[in-house]
Design an enzyme around this catalytic site. Structure first.
Site, PDB file in Angstrom:
ATOM      1  N   LYS A 266       0.835  -1.201   0.000  1.00  0.00           N
ATOM      2  CA  LYS A 266       0.000   0.000   0.000  1.00  0.00           C
ATOM      3  C   LYS A 266       0.869   1.250   0.000  1.00  0.00           C
ATOM      4  CE  LYS A 266      -3.965  -1.800   2.630  1.00  0.00           C
ATOM      5  NZ  LYS A 266      -4.965  -1.632   1.570  1.00  0.00           N
ATOM      6  N   GLU A 338      -6.404  -9.454   0.653  1.00  0.00           N
ATOM      7  CA  GLU A 338      -6.074 -10.571   1.542  1.00  0.00           C
ATOM      8  C   GLU A 338      -7.226 -10.979   2.450  1.00  0.00           C
ATOM      9  OE1 GLU A 338      -5.576  -7.521   2.326  1.00  0.00           O
ATOM     10  OE2 GLU A 338      -6.266  -7.474   4.388  1.00  0.00           O
ATOM     11  N   ARG A 340     -10.385 -11.470   1.954  1.00  0.00           N
ATOM     12  CA  ARG A 340     -11.255 -12.522   1.412  1.00  0.00           C
ATOM     13  C   ARG A 340     -10.574 -13.884   1.469  1.00  0.00           C
ATOM     14  NH1 ARG A 340     -11.591  -9.216  -4.100  1.00  0.00           N
ATOM     15  NH2 ARG A 340     -11.245  -7.581  -2.546  1.00  0.00           N
TER      16      ARG A 340
HETATM   17  N1  BES Z   1      -8.134  -3.692   4.393  1.00  0.00           N
HETATM   18  C1  BES Z   1      -8.318  -3.281   3.058  1.00  0.00           C
HETATM   19  C2  BES Z   1      -9.620  -2.521   2.828  1.00  0.00           C
HETATM   20  C3  BES Z   1      -9.760  -1.186   3.524  1.00  0.00           C
HETATM   21  C4  BES Z   1      -9.480  -0.024   2.848  1.00  0.00           C
HETATM   22  C5  BES Z   1     -10.228  -1.098   4.819  1.00  0.00           C
HETATM   23  C6  BES Z   1      -9.617   1.189   3.476  1.00  0.00           C
HETATM   24  C7  BES Z   1     -10.385   0.122   5.450  1.00  0.00           C
HETATM   25  C8  BES Z   1     -10.076   1.263   4.769  1.00  0.00           C
HETATM   26  C9  BES Z   1      -8.321  -4.486   2.126  1.00  0.00           C
HETATM   27  O1  BES Z   1      -7.539  -5.543   2.524  1.00  0.00           O
HETATM   28  C10 BES Z   1      -7.789  -4.015   0.819  1.00  0.00           C
HETATM   29  O2  BES Z   1      -6.637  -3.689   0.753  1.00  0.00           O
HETATM   30  N2  BES Z   1      -8.644  -4.008  -0.211  1.00  0.00           N
HETATM   31  C11 BES Z   1      -8.272  -3.575  -1.491  1.00  0.00           C
HETATM   32  C12 BES Z   1      -8.679  -4.635  -2.477  1.00  0.00           C
HETATM   33  C13 BES Z   1      -8.168  -4.403  -3.857  1.00  0.00           C
HETATM   34  C14 BES Z   1      -6.674  -4.675  -3.906  1.00  0.00           C
HETATM   35  C15 BES Z   1      -8.892  -5.306  -4.797  1.00  0.00           C
HETATM   36  C16 BES Z   1      -9.026  -2.266  -1.781  1.00  0.00           C
HETATM   37  O3  BES Z   1     -10.198  -2.183  -1.481  1.00  0.00           O
HETATM   38  O4  BES Z   1      -8.384  -1.333  -2.247  1.00  0.00           O
HETATM   39 ZN    ZN Z   2      -7.174  -5.718   4.520  1.00  0.00          ZN
HETATM   40 MN    MN Z   3      -5.540  -5.362   1.885  1.00  0.00          MN
END
Ligand code: BES
Ligand code: ZN
Ligand code: MN
Length: 486
Positions: A266, A338, A340
């Site tokens: 990230k 991750e 899911r």
């Molecule tokens: N934990 C994150 C989702 C999240 C984002 C929670 C912001 C709280 C605040 C999750 O694991 C994630 O990184 N999701 C990605 C998925 C994508 C790579 C398909 C997302 O939503 O950007």
């Molecule tokens: Zn996450």
């Molecule tokens: Mn994630």
């Protein structure tokens, strides 16, 4: 922590006195003297106080401060909770205060319910996460240590507060878990803390890395393998109805104690918020704690997958294919999707092992759902309209609201892989729905399932009176209401 007392005894005259009134009702209160009432009436005129929702009138009489809270026309339970939250913040310098529980015109709640909802709101609104301040700044700390509710029959009111007190305690516990940073709340520390809850009569089983391997939690393990922290899965059981041999419900929580994204790392900005990527797990654990404290007559099994998602030489590569516990293969295109993966194995395990026919999972799963709904609603996805309706209703009643979003074959197709049964991301669009479809592939035929995506609601953003800075632990009140309505 704030002490809450229900009593019908005399109150010390110097105590701050609080009353609630609905809009345009007369300012007469049994507990106040003529002089005090006259003072209030004058002040109301001068400041044009009419009892509008979320307004206060404050005067200093000979016996100390008097606060009148405006409640609008027809105050409901959530309005009273909200008042409690506002009072907890407002009574910053008052060391002791008394809420006089009197009838509120236009309010259909009993006096006991009025007292309970305000008190519950105070339990939530007074929450703070302050264990890491080493220097206490006097003026930043609330002075209020005790709130007295002056009621007619205190024994009953006290006894009946039990369920609210349990829920308030559970929400505060959930928030503590979510606010705790990732260097202290590691998967093993989290698991040990859950194990501690056995003293309440919960049955807790901790699966360590060895047993996770043996039981083939391969998707979960593939997320954990980039971290030096050992993953755990924890199963928590509450059997409140011994007449029933089965479980009425399974709760499944995402417990990523830190989500750096793995090799699909990230960006730096805001990454610190990912210590809260275990909110789903905290909500499941705290919900189980609430059931035990309430001695609820339901049978519920909870499971949480606790892992850290980190980049390293041992981390999963984008493109890796992993065989899940269910036997289905997954091409991991993006290691940041991750949650899911962790949930897929946990969902399968809990259905396979316990034969539950109703499953709810809860997770900070997608930025897409957060973008769509902001912090107004959590996303709800479900394969069963009745279950969805019940959850939406529990959301409205508890104030933790849900908005249903779609799943279906069109979205499901988007996660077909060229080389495996599925891939772990869809396209650029509909990220909440494709994530839900991924989870649905781990739901067995005949099982009612709902997925709550709480990515947008896990953090306080807009000065909600029942929250404080940091974690909301969204979902505990909602799930408790849902289980109470069962
Ligand atoms: N934990 C994150 C989702 C999240 C984002 C929670 C912001 C709280 C605040 C999750 O694991 C994630 O990184 N999701 C990605 C998925 C994508 C790579 C398909 C997302 O939503 O950007
Ligand atoms: Zn996450
Ligand atoms: Mn994630």
């Amino acid at each position: 922590m704030l002490e809450i007392i229900f009593t019908n005894e005399r109150i010390s005259s110097k105590t701050t006195k609080i009353f609630a009134v609905s809009e345009n009702s007369r300012l007469t209160f049994e507990a106040l003297s003529k002089d005090e009432i006259n003072l209030l009436k004058k002040a109301a005129q001068q400041y044009e106080f009419t009892g509008k929702k979320d307004t206060f009138l404050e005067v200093f009489g000979s016996g100390g401060k008097i606060i009148i809270a405006g409640m609008g026309e027809k105050p409901e339970a959530l309005d009273l909770q909200n008042l409690g939250g506002r009072l907890a913040k407002k009574l910053f310098k008052d060391t002791s205060a008394c809420f006089y529980v009197e009838e509120i015109k236009g309010c259909r709640l009993s006096l006991e319910e009025i007292a309970h909802n305000v008190a519950f709101g105070m339990m939530l609104g007074s929450y703070r996460f302050d264990k890491y301040f080493t220097k206490k700044k006097q003026n930043e700390y609330p002075a209020l240590e005790q709130i007295i509710f002056k009621v007619k029959n205190s024994a009953d009111v006290n006894e009946n507060f039990k369920d609210f007190a349990a829920l308030g305690n559970a929400v505060r516990y959930g928030r503590d878990l979510c606010n705790e940073p990732a260097n202290t709340l590691t998967p093993d520390v989290f698991a040990a803390d859950i194990k501690r809850l056995e003293y309440l009569g919960l049955e807790v089983e901790v699966l360590d890395k060895e047993s996770l391997k043996e039981k083939e939690f391969n998707l979960l393990l593939s997320v954990a393998q980039g971290s030096i922290k050992e993953p755990k899965a924890v199963i928590i059981k509450w059997k409140g109805n011994p007449d029933n041999k089965e479980y009425d419900l399974a709760l499944v929580g995402k417990g990523v104690t830190f989500d750096a994204g793995g090799i699909s790392i990230k960006p730096a900005g805001g990454m610190e918020d990912m210590k809260q990527d275990m909110t789903g797990a905290a909500v499941v654990v705290a919900s189980m704690k609430a059931l035990a404290l309430q001695c609820a007559s339901v049978n519920v099994v909870g499971i949480v997958g606790l892992v850290e998602n980190m980049p390293s030489g041992s981390a999963t590569h984008p493109g890796d294919v992993v065989t899940s516990m269910s036997g289905q293969t997954v091409e991991i295109i993006n290691t940041d999707a991750e949650g899911r993966l962790v949930l897929g194995d946990c969902l399968w395990y809990v259905q396979d092992k316990y034969g539950v026919k109703e499953v709810i999972d809860i997770a900070t799963l997608t930025g897409a759902t957060m973008r769509a709904l902001g912090s107004e609603y959590a996303g709800l996805f479900a394969n069963d309209d009745k279950l969805a309706q019940k959850l939406i209703a529990a959301g409205e009643e508890s104030g933790e609201r849900l908005w249903r979003l779609p799943i279906g074959e069109g979205y499901n197709k988007m996660i077909n892989s060229d080389i495996a049964d599925m891939k772990n991301i869809g396209g650029a669009n509909a990220g909440g729905s494709t994530a839900a479809c991924f989870l649905q592939r781990f739901i067995k035929d005949g099982v009612s399932w709902a997925h709550l995506d709480i990515a947008g609601v896990d953090k306080e953003t807009k000065g909600n009176a029942l929250n404080s800075k940091g974690a909301t632990a969204f979902g505990i009140r909602l799930l408790n209401k849902f289980m109470q309505n069962k």
